[in-house]
Design a protein around this motif. Structure first.
Motif, PDB file in Angstrom:
ATOM      1  N   PRO A 123       0.813  -1.225   0.000  1.00  0.00           N
ATOM      2  CA  PRO A 123       0.000   0.000   0.000  1.00  0.00           C
ATOM      3  C   PRO A 123       0.840   1.266   0.000  1.00  0.00           C
ATOM      4  O   PRO A 123       1.953   1.299   0.525  1.00  0.00           O
ATOM      5  N   SER A 124       0.270   2.297  -0.611  1.00  0.00           N
ATOM      6  CA  SER A 124       0.871   3.628  -0.550  1.00  0.00           C
ATOM      7  C   SER A 124       0.500   4.264   0.797  1.00  0.00           C
ATOM      8  O   SER A 124      -0.410   3.794   1.487  1.00  0.00           O
ATOM      9  N   PRO A 125       1.171   5.335   1.190  1.00  0.00           N
ATOM     10  CA  PRO A 125       0.800   6.016   2.442  1.00  0.00           C
ATOM     11  C   PRO A 125      -0.668   6.456   2.453  1.00  0.00           C
ATOM     12  O   PRO A 125      -1.335   6.363   3.496  1.00  0.00           O
ATOM     13  N   ASP A 126      -1.180   6.932   1.317  1.00  0.00           N
ATOM     14  CA  ASP A 126      -2.589   7.345   1.258  1.00  0.00           C
ATOM     15  C   ASP A 126      -3.516   6.159   1.484  1.00  0.00           C
ATOM     16  O   ASP A 126      -4.548   6.278   2.163  1.00  0.00           O
ATOM     17  N   GLU A 127      -3.170   4.997   0.933  1.00  0.00           N
ATOM     18  CA  GLU A 127      -3.997   3.800   1.104  1.00  0.00           C
ATOM     19  C   GLU A 127      -3.944   3.293   2.532  1.00  0.00           C
ATOM     20  O   GLU A 127      -4.962   2.854   3.082  1.00  0.00           O
ATOM     21  N   VAL A 128      -2.772   3.347   3.151  1.00  0.00           N
ATOM     22  CA  VAL A 128      -2.645   2.942   4.557  1.00  0.00           C
ATOM     23  C   VAL A 128      -3.566   3.785   5.428  1.00  0.00           C
ATOM     24  O   VAL A 128      -4.289   3.269   6.297  1.00  0.00           O
ATOM     25  N   LEU A 129      -3.569   5.093   5.170  1.00  0.00           N
ATOM     26  CA  LEU A 129      -4.392   6.003   5.970  1.00  0.00           C
ATOM     27  C   LEU A 129      -5.871   5.809   5.686  1.00  0.00           C
ATOM     28  O   LEU A 129      -6.687   5.686   6.617  1.00  0.00           O
ATOM     29  N   SER A 134      -2.283  -1.699   8.426  1.00  0.00           N
ATOM     30  CA  SER A 134      -0.968  -1.721   9.041  1.00  0.00           C
ATOM     31  C   SER A 134       0.062  -1.556   7.928  1.00  0.00           C
ATOM     32  O   SER A 134      -0.191  -1.945   6.780  1.00  0.00           O
ATOM     33  N   PRO A 135       1.221  -0.973   8.218  1.00  0.00           N
ATOM     34  CA  PRO A 135       2.206  -0.699   7.163  1.00  0.00           C
ATOM     35  C   PRO A 135       2.674  -1.941   6.402  1.00  0.00           C
ATOM     36  O   PRO A 135       3.096  -1.840   5.248  1.00  0.00           O
ATOM     37  N   ASP A 136       2.597  -3.126   7.035  1.00  0.00           N
ATOM     38  CA  ASP A 136       3.059  -4.339   6.362  1.00  0.00           C
ATOM     39  C   ASP A 136       1.920  -5.102   5.678  1.00  0.00           C
ATOM     40  O   ASP A 136       2.112  -6.222   5.208  1.00  0.00           O
ATOM     41  N   SER A 161      -8.539  -3.440   1.125  1.00  0.00           N
ATOM     42  CA  SER A 161      -7.669  -4.350   1.866  1.00  0.00           C
ATOM     43  C   SER A 161      -7.901  -5.763   1.342  1.00  0.00           C
ATOM     44  O   SER A 161      -8.979  -6.079   0.826  1.00  0.00           O
TER      45      SER A 161
END
Length: 252
Positions: A123-129, A134-136, A161
């Protein structure tokens, strides 16, 4: 036939044919019908049209304004005059959560897709948010050019997700049908709409001129229990959509 040849006054401009601006209006309209002036193309500037037709700029301006009132020509401040697009304009309600396929089917239009991307990614940072990942974690992405009756309408990029969509290859037509079959169809969404000028890559996909007006829509959809289902970023043709919302007077 070239536009200058078609608009040369020999053969259509008559001394006894009525007001000259109406004769030019008719000639330009015929050019649109014959495909000499193509949908979405720009008209020559007023000064050039006046030189081609041996008419005054005032006469040319009146003819173009008359065609604009008829909806044949679209005038854009600072850009000039354009032949109106033949793309159907669709009214889209902002109060209903539906898929593109469902919207087009309800209007009796055949929807289809051209796949731009489909797979599982980091995921990109925007998708994580947006998806509360979780970052992994991994994310399923589906990106496609959406068409209605074979006309490009929107570029749609959806991220989910892998809990919601483990296999993005399952999506062949409607994402919402796949989610509904899994008992994961969203029931509400938040949307943010903004105006954009279409960059060259998006304009090419949507078959419009780079810099044309478009609409950028970000949507985050949720299940009834509050979990995020999808994060979608879409680019719509500005000449193809009217978004409609019903407003009610707030009670104090």
């Amino acid at each position: 036939m070239s536009i200058p040849d078609f608009l040369s006054p020999n053969g259509w401009l008559q001394s006894d044919g009525g007001p000259r601006y109406l004769q030019l209006r008719q000639r330009l309209s015929e050019g649109v019908d014959l495909g000499i002036l193509k949908a979405g193309s720009s008209l020559p500037p007023e000064r050039e049209l006046a030189a081609i037709t041996n008419l005054s700029r005032v006469t040319v301006r009146k003819a173009i304004q008359a065609l604009a009132e008829d909806g044949v020509i679209v005038q854009k401040q600072g850009s000039g005059s354009f032949v109106a697009s033949d793309t159907p304009r669709i009214e889209q309600s902002l109060s209903r959560l539906t898929s593109f396929s469902e919207d087009m089917s309800r209007r009796g239009m055949a929807s289809s897709s051209i796949w731009l991307e489909r797979g599982v990614f980091m995921p990109s940072p925007d998708e994580v948010l947006a998806l509360a990942l979780s970052p992994d974690a991994s994310v399923s992405r589906i990106a496609r050019l959406r068409t209605a009756d074979d006309k490009p309408m929107a570029i749609e990029r959806a991220s989910l997700s892998t809990d919601m969509l483990p296999n993005p290859l399952l999506v062949e037509t409607s994402l919402y049908e796949v989610l509904e079959d899994a008992g994961l169809r969203p029931v509400r969404a938040l949307q943010k709409i903004s105006a954009v000028n279409l960059a060259e890559e998006n304009a090419d996909l949507l078959d419009v001129t780079p810099g044309e007006a478009g609409l950028r829509i970000e949507r985050t959809s949720y299940l009834a229990d509050g979990r995020v289902v999808e994060f979608t970023q879409s680019i719509y043709r500005g000449d193809a959509y009217n978004f409609v919302a019903e407003l009610r007077l707030a009670k104090e």
